[in-house]
Design a protein around this motif. Structure first.
Motif, short mmCIF file in Angstrom:
data_model
loop_
_atom_site.label_atom_id
_atom_site.label_comp_id
_atom_site.label_asym_id
_atom_site.label_seq_id
_atom_site.Cartn_x
_atom_site.Cartn_y
_atom_site.Cartn_z
N VAL A 14 0.95 -1.25 -0.09
CA VAL A 14 -0.13 -0.05 -0.03
C VAL A 14 0.83 1.29 0.01
O VAL A 14 1.59 1.51 1.04
CB VAL A 14 -0.92 0.14 1.12
CG1 VAL A 14 -1.59 1.23 1.18
CG2 VAL A 14 -1.60 -1.44 1.29
N GLN A 66 2.19 5.17 -0.39
CA GLN A 66 1.55 6.74 0.08
C GLN A 66 0.43 6.95 -0.55
O GLN A 66 -0.59 7.78 0.13
CB GLN A 66 2.69 7.49 0.45
CG GLN A 66 2.47 8.47 1.22
CD GLN A 66 3.60 9.67 1.87
OE1 GLN A 66 4.65 9.15 1.59
NE2 GLN A 66 3.24 10.79 2.28
N PHE A 75 -1.21 5.69 -2.83
CA PHE A 75 -2.06 4.54 -3.21
C PHE A 75 -1.92 4.07 -4.51
O PHE A 75 -1.83 2.88 -4.70
CB PHE A 75 -3.65 4.97 -2.82
CG PHE A 75 -3.89 5.30 -1.67
CD1 PHE A 75 -3.35 4.86 -0.47
CD2 PHE A 75 -4.53 6.51 -1.36
CE1 PHE A 75 -3.63 5.07 0.89
CE2 PHE A 75 -4.84 6.88 0.09
CZ PHE A 75 -4.38 6.29 1.30
N GLN A 122 -8.22 4.61 -0.06
CA GLN A 122 -7.23 3.80 0.91
C GLN A 122 -7.54 2.19 0.91
O GLN A 122 -6.70 1.19 0.92
CB GLN A 122 -7.21 4.17 2.11
CG GLN A 122 -6.14 3.44 3.28
CD GLN A 122 -6.15 3.81 4.63
OE1 GLN A 122 -7.15 3.70 5.19
NE2 GLN A 122 -5.17 4.46 5.25
N ILE A 126 -5.68 -1.24 -0.19
CA ILE A 126 -5.51 -2.65 0.68
C ILE A 126 -6.21 -3.70 0.28
O ILE A 126 -5.52 -4.93 0.15
CB ILE A 126 -6.21 -2.24 2.12
CG1 ILE A 126 -5.59 -0.97 2.88
CG2 ILE A 126 -6.22 -3.44 2.95
CD1 ILE A 126 -6.07 -0.56 4.13
N ALA A 155 3.34 -0.98 4.12
CA ALA A 155 2.30 0.33 3.74
C ALA A 155 3.35 1.42 4.17
O ALA A 155 3.84 1.70 5.05
CB ALA A 155 1.15 0.44 4.88
N ASP A 156 3.54 2.14 3.36
CA ASP A 156 4.27 3.32 3.32
C ASP A 156 3.42 4.76 3.86
O ASP A 156 2.72 5.38 2.95
CB ASP A 156 5.06 3.88 2.26
CG ASP A 156 6.16 4.78 2.27
OD1 ASP A 156 6.30 5.13 3.48
OD2 ASP A 156 6.73 5.33 1.46
N PRO A 166 0.69 5.36 5.72
CA PRO A 166 -0.87 4.90 5.01
C PRO A 166 -1.64 5.84 5.63
O PRO A 166 -2.78 5.96 4.87
CB PRO A 166 -0.90 3.44 5.70
CG PRO A 166 -0.07 3.29 6.91
CD PRO A 166 1.22 4.12 6.58
N THR A 167 -1.34 6.83 6.67
CA THR A 167 -2.48 7.43 7.24
C THR A 167 -1.85 9.03 7.02
O THR A 167 -2.51 10.00 7.62
CB THR A 167 -2.82 7.53 8.74
OG1 THR A 167 -1.68 7.72 9.66
CG2 THR A 167 -3.15 6.06 8.85
N PHE A 222 -8.62 2.88 9.72
CA PHE A 222 -7.37 2.14 9.16
C PHE A 222 -6.93 1.09 10.23
O PHE A 222 -6.68 0.00 9.81
CB PHE A 222 -6.35 3.02 8.65
CG PHE A 222 -4.95 2.10 8.32
CD1 PHE A 222 -4.91 1.54 7.18
CD2 PHE A 222 -3.92 2.29 9.30
CE1 PHE A 222 -3.57 0.78 6.86
CE2 PHE A 222 -2.89 1.81 8.86
CZ PHE A 222 -2.58 1.14 7.77
N MET A 276 4.92 -1.18 8.57
CA MET A 276 4.49 0.07 7.78
C MET A 276 5.49 1.43 8.49
O MET A 276 6.09 1.20 9.47
CB MET A 276 3.18 0.61 8.08
CG MET A 276 2.51 0.44 9.45
SD MET A 276 1.00 0.75 9.78
CE MET A 276 0.38 0.17 11.32
N SER A 330 5.70 5.25 9.39
CA SER A 330 4.76 6.32 10.01
C SER A 330 5.45 7.21 10.82
O SER A 330 6.33 6.79 11.72
CB SER A 330 3.39 5.82 10.79
OG SER A 330 2.50 7.00 10.91
#
Length: 226
Positions: A89, A91, A93, A149, A153, A166-167, A169-170, A181, A197, A199
């Motif tokens: 996933v 950044q 998307f 998002q 996924i 996930a890079d 992801p939020t 998420f 991930m 973050s």
């Protein structure tokens, strides 16, 4: 288990603009767990994530998955490793505009040559599991941020990969969508998947769902907390 031993990644080696993005990192990442790489921009966390996910090769050191060394594999074998082991996933998307949610989710499985009807059914199941059943035939450019998002996924999981990467992801999500998420991450961990991930969002790395936090600075691991 994913294990990194003395891993270094250099860009523009031997040139005045050379960069040591990851510097002699040794690290074990547990299976069936949620691990977060945290640090400021330029700390090397995204590069390290790409090395873990076999998207890049280390300049030195070894990357091993379940006891198998993968960092020295030929590209054709590395491609298969990425396809079978990891779901990604990104950044932003990276969904393809002009295609529907269903078509985007099916894309990673297409090179495997599955039966088209069976693949479409599997993709719809993934989409429905993430609450997007009514959006399956919607072009992705018409989705909200949270829907985009979740579509990303679903695409990452279409090959039933055991590890989700996930890079940030939020990075572009509000608090409500961030909590949604994290609910998805909880479900994935309950399924026995490994989630890794990056973050710099405290809502992520302070979550009770996270099993380990790896702090990075200037390409080096500066702390690890369980």
């Amino acid at each position: 288990m994913i294990s990194l031993s003395s891993v270094t990644k250099l860009y523009n080696e031997g040139r005045p603009n050379g960069v040591r993005a990851v510097d002699n990192v040794s690290l074990d990442i547990g299976a069936d767990a949620v691990t977060v790489l945290k640090g400021p921009s330029g700390s090397g966390k995204t590069t390290l994530l790409s090395l873990i996910g076999c998207m890049a090769r280390p300049s030195a050191g070894r990357v091993m998955i379940d006891g198998r060394m993968v960092s020295g594999l030929p590209e054709s074998f590395l491609t298969e490793e990425r396809r079978s082991t990891f779901g990604f996933v990104f950044q932003r998307f990276n969904l393809i505009r002009g295609l529907t949610v269903l078509e985007n989710v099916m894309l990673p499985a297409a090179p495997l040559g599955p039966d088209p009807q069976a693949l479409a059914e599997a993709a719809r199941d993934r989409i429905a599991a993430l609450g997007l059943a009514d959006k399956a035939d919607t072009p992705v450019e018409h989705l909200s941020g949270g829907e985009t998002q979740r579509a990303a996924i679903a695409r990452a999981l279409i090959n039933d990969a055991p590890v989700l990467i996930a890079d940030e992801p939020t990075a572009n999500l509000d608090t409500d969508l961030t909590h949604r998420f994290l609910d998805i991450v909880a479900d994935l961990r309950a399924e026995g998947r490994t989630v890794i991930m990056t973050s710099h969002d405290p809502r992520i790395w302070q979550s009770d769902l996270v099993n380990a936090v790896i702090e990075m600075q200037d390409g080096r691991v500066t702390g690890a907390f369980a």
